[in-house]
Design a protein around this motif. Sequence first.
Motif, PDB file in Angstrom:
ATOM      1  N   MET B   1      42.975  60.018  18.654  1.00 16.48           N
ATOM      2  CA  MET B   1      43.279  58.777  18.541  1.00 16.48           C
ATOM      3  C   MET B   1      42.797  57.918  19.807  1.00 16.48           C
ATOM      4  N   LYS B   2      42.096  56.777  19.775  1.00 11.20           N
ATOM      5  CA  LYS B   2      41.550  56.280  20.647  1.00 11.20           C
ATOM      6  C   LYS B   2      42.211  54.790  21.000  1.00 11.20           C
ATOM      7  N   VAL B   3      42.901  54.605  22.105  1.00 10.28           N
ATOM      8  CA  VAL B   3      43.372  53.339  22.522  1.00 10.28           C
ATOM      9  C   VAL B   3      42.889  52.457  23.617  1.00 10.28           C
ATOM     10  N   PRO B   4      42.953  51.422  23.725  1.00 10.35           N
ATOM     11  CA  PRO B   4      42.429  50.574  25.017  1.00 10.35           C
ATOM     12  C   PRO B   4      43.501  50.464  25.923  1.00 10.35           C
ATOM     13  N   ALA B   5      43.164  50.361  27.060  1.00 12.03           N
ATOM     14  CA  ALA B   5      43.957  50.352  28.356  1.00 12.03           C
ATOM     15  C   ALA B   5      44.109  49.269  29.021  1.00 12.03           C
ATOM     16  N   LEU B   6      45.259  49.103  29.729  1.00 12.35           N
ATOM     17  CA  LEU B   6      45.498  48.015  30.747  1.00 12.35           C
ATOM     18  C   LEU B   6      45.736  48.408  32.022  1.00 12.35           C
ATOM     19  N   ILE B   7      44.941  48.333  33.032  1.00 12.71           N
ATOM     20  CA  ILE B   7      45.488  48.473  34.534  1.00 12.71           C
ATOM     21  C   ILE B   7      45.715  47.271  35.261  1.00 12.71           C
ATOM     22  N   MET B   8      47.021  47.550  35.643  1.00 11.33           N
ATOM     23  CA  MET B   8      47.948  46.852  35.992  1.00 11.33           C
ATOM     24  C   MET B   8      47.639  46.556  37.491  1.00 11.33           C
ATOM     25  N   ALA B   9      47.005  45.292  37.958  1.00  8.63           N
ATOM     26  CA  ALA B   9      46.617  45.171  39.464  1.00  8.63           C
ATOM     27  C   ALA B   9      46.923  43.906  40.094  1.00  8.63           C
ATOM     28  N   GLY B  10      48.128  43.248  39.456  1.00 10.40           N
ATOM     29  CA  GLY B  10      48.528  41.789  39.806  1.00 10.40           C
ATOM     30  C   GLY B  10      49.689  41.962  40.644  1.00 10.40           C
ATOM     31  N   GLY B  11      50.161  42.929  41.095  1.00 11.82           N
ATOM     32  CA  GLY B  11      51.419  42.934  41.699  1.00 11.82           C
ATOM     33  C   GLY B  11      51.153  42.354  43.236  1.00 11.82           C
ATOM     34  N   LYS B  12      52.459  42.162  43.919  1.00  8.36           N
ATOM     35  CA  LYS B  12      52.273  41.496  45.228  1.00  8.36           C
ATOM     36  C   LYS B  12      52.157  42.602  46.157  1.00  8.36           C
ATOM     37  N   GLY B  13      52.681  43.883  45.898  1.00  7.15           N
ATOM     38  CA  GLY B  13      52.811  44.877  46.722  1.00  7.15           C
ATOM     39  C   GLY B  13      53.616  44.508  47.976  1.00  7.15           C
ATOM     40  N   LYS B  14      54.720  43.891  47.710  1.00  8.63           N
ATOM     41  CA  LYS B  14      55.589  43.304  48.988  1.00  8.63           C
ATOM     42  C   LYS B  14      56.058  44.555  49.781  1.00  8.63           C
ATOM     43  N   ARG B  15      56.264  46.010  49.035  1.00  7.93           N
ATOM     44  CA  ARG B  15      57.089  46.601  49.858  1.00  7.93           C
ATOM     45  C   ARG B  15      56.003  47.465  50.927  1.00  7.93           C
ATOM     46  N   MET B  16      54.715  47.078  50.760  1.00  4.96           N
ATOM     47  CA  MET B  16      53.732  47.721  51.753  1.00  4.96           C
ATOM     48  C   MET B  16      53.570  46.919  52.822  1.00  4.96           C
ATOM     49  N   GLU B  17      53.767  45.800  52.803  1.00  3.53           N
ATOM     50  CA  GLU B  17      53.613  44.943  53.888  1.00  3.53           C
ATOM     51  C   GLU B  17      52.028  45.045  54.631  1.00  3.53           C
ATOM     52  N   LEU B  18      51.232  44.747  53.811  1.00  2.00           N
ATOM     53  CA  LEU B  18      49.842  44.980  53.928  1.00  2.00           C
ATOM     54  C   LEU B  18      49.071  43.708  54.413  1.00  2.00           C
ATOM     55  N   ALA B  19      48.023  44.022  55.048  1.00  2.00           N
ATOM     56  CA  ALA B  19      47.237  42.942  55.532  1.00  2.00           C
ATOM     57  C   ALA B  19      46.370  42.797  54.209  1.00  2.00           C
ATOM     58  N   TYR B  50      40.825  46.718  30.483  1.00  2.00           N
ATOM     59  CA  TYR B  50      41.099  45.379  31.201  1.00  2.00           C
ATOM     60  C   TYR B  50      41.447  45.729  32.467  1.00  2.00           C
ATOM     61  N   VAL B  51      41.485  45.085  33.348  1.00  2.00           N
ATOM     62  CA  VAL B  51      42.230  44.951  34.568  1.00  2.00           C
ATOM     63  C   VAL B  51      43.044  43.790  34.536  1.00  2.00           C
ATOM     64  N   VAL B  52      44.365  44.162  34.754  1.00  2.00           N
ATOM     65  CA  VAL B  52      45.253  42.796  34.531  1.00  2.00           C
ATOM     66  C   VAL B  52      45.419  42.402  36.033  1.00  2.00           C
ATOM     67  N   THR B  53      45.209  41.040  36.438  1.00  2.00           N
ATOM     68  CA  THR B  53      45.198  40.560  37.657  1.00  2.00           C
ATOM     69  C   THR B  53      46.257  39.403  37.718  1.00  2.00           C
ATOM     70  N   SER B  54      46.428  38.719  38.987  1.00  2.00           N
ATOM     71  CA  SER B  54      47.155  37.698  38.885  1.00  2.00           C
ATOM     72  C   SER B  54      46.940  36.692  40.369  1.00  2.00           C
ATOM     73  N   GLY B  55      47.464  35.489  40.356  1.00  2.00           N
ATOM     74  CA  GLY B  55      47.249  34.889  41.740  1.00  2.00           C
ATOM     75  C   GLY B  55      47.780  35.842  42.882  1.00  2.00           C
ATOM     76  N   ASN B  56      48.577  36.703  42.697  1.00  2.00           N
ATOM     77  CA  ASN B  56      48.796  37.446  43.729  1.00  2.00           C
ATOM     78  C   ASN B  56      47.677  38.286  44.390  1.00  2.00           C
ATOM     79  N   ALA B  57      46.819  38.662  43.483  1.00  2.00           N
ATOM     80  CA  ALA B  57      45.712  39.493  44.059  1.00  2.00           C
ATOM     81  C   ALA B  57      44.245  38.996  43.856  1.00  2.00           C
ATOM     82  N   PRO B  58      44.131  37.892  44.484  1.00  2.00           N
ATOM     83  CA  PRO B  58      42.734  37.107  44.202  1.00  2.00           C
ATOM     84  C   PRO B  58      41.508  38.052  44.496  1.00  2.00           C
ATOM     85  N   GLU B  59      41.590  38.638  45.514  1.00  2.00           N
ATOM     86  CA  GLU B  59      40.572  39.508  45.753  1.00  2.00           C
ATOM     87  C   GLU B  59      40.300  40.512  45.194  1.00  2.00           C
TER      88      GLU B  59
END
Lengths: 267, 205
Positions: B1-19, B50-59
């Motif tokens: 069985m072959k499936v497509p994948a979504l990599i979720m990379a649009g979170g804020k990561g607010k728990r990390m308090e990152l630069a 696909y990589v799933v992004t959002s306005g939270n992770a423009p870079e």
Amino acid sequence: MSPVKAIKTFRDLLSFFTIIPLGKTEDFVLTTAEYIYLFPVVGAFIGLLGAAYYYASRFLLSYLLGFVSLFVWTPSGFLLMLLPAVMTLAFLLVLSGLQHFDGLVDLGNAVGLGNLEERRAAAHKWTVSYKGAVLAIIVEFVGIVGLFFLDVGSAFGAIIVAEVAAKLAMVTIAVVGKPTHKGLGSIFLENAKRTRSLVAYVLAGLVAVLLLGLTGIGVILVSVTLGVLMGQVGKSVFGGVSGDVMGATNEVVRSAVLIFVAGVLLL
Amino acid sequence: MKVPALIMAGGKGKRMELAVEKPLLPFLGKPLIDWVVDAVKSARQVSGFYVVTSGNAPETEAKCLREGLRVIRTDGVGYHDDLVQAVLKAELLRPVLIVPCDLPALTGKFLDKVIDAFAESGKDALAVFVPIETREKLELSVSSTDEHKGVWYAVSGVNIINGARVRDEGKIDTAAIITEDVEVLLNINTQKDLAIAEKIMRKTC
């Protein structure tokens, strides 16, 4: 390689292997994997520190014990052989941040556990089983015995070459082994499988022969044999070579070389 | 069985308090998302991703586009909402593998195992869980949890869901993999998680 790059690379390698606070680049672990063929060079440097510590402790202890025996009888000859041996081994373990020692403990913890999943899980728990403790103590004890029987003159070469041989065995196990994991481990192992790894053998051979003569050739053979053997051990315990298995190899080979050199010189 | 994948990379990561954005956070010197992309690429049963992004992770989005990866932009409301939005945007109305970007120890082999288990289960969804005690013993944070058959587990974020039924999630009969495997155990939510995970990765991987 430019001198600046060389210094940075060496600093990264030392940061990987020791707790010396030199500062390091962010990707020092990946740099270490890339320059795996320079492991014996780092080994020589660590060995040099170990040897310096051995002589310093011996020198200080000889005065201390001499002073103490003015007042009470002490088996000072015996203690002068034993204490520097124990202290030097301890120094090398602490210098490495106990990381290789920890690998040895994890290997011991995992031996004999039911299935591969359980054995792998045992490696990432912070607990120590009696098997892990026993294996680690035996291996380090062998090293102490080796150092104990080495005379003052030959300890210098033996300590350095043992450390070089230990790092060379890490290269060997990475050359022959299969990774347990397609992540970090495979980066180390793939780098080791390039022809430039031969550099590690040439450098280690040079240091060994320079410091120990013909015995040095024997040491390299011990290192290579044990490297291959530990690869088999890793395969049967964890299904391949992981950081823990490489660390355990470092400890096993250091001890084996110390006892080997002591044995050859005694005979 | 072959499936497509979504990599979720649009979170804020607010728990990390990152630069930096969380997907770009260096793990052993290599950005978290690169570890995950490499794993997904090496999975034999993943047809594409696909990589799933959002306005939270423009870079992160810019980096992925630079590298020629396919990107789906979502509103960045939350993991689940973004997932539904991405599935619908890409019209993936069939089983889809969901992979979070904060699992640096993930491998293609592990993902293949997950896909096999999903195929065998015959269900419309599958979730990968880690026992809460296992993470606690290693002093890793436990942030998202979920219940399966009356027991609460730490959520790894790795799921397979039939995209055709993505809107009725909650009502879907879900299969589960419960594992202590390092591949999904080392989920990075805090700075402390990162330090511990780097240590474990050096030992066991």
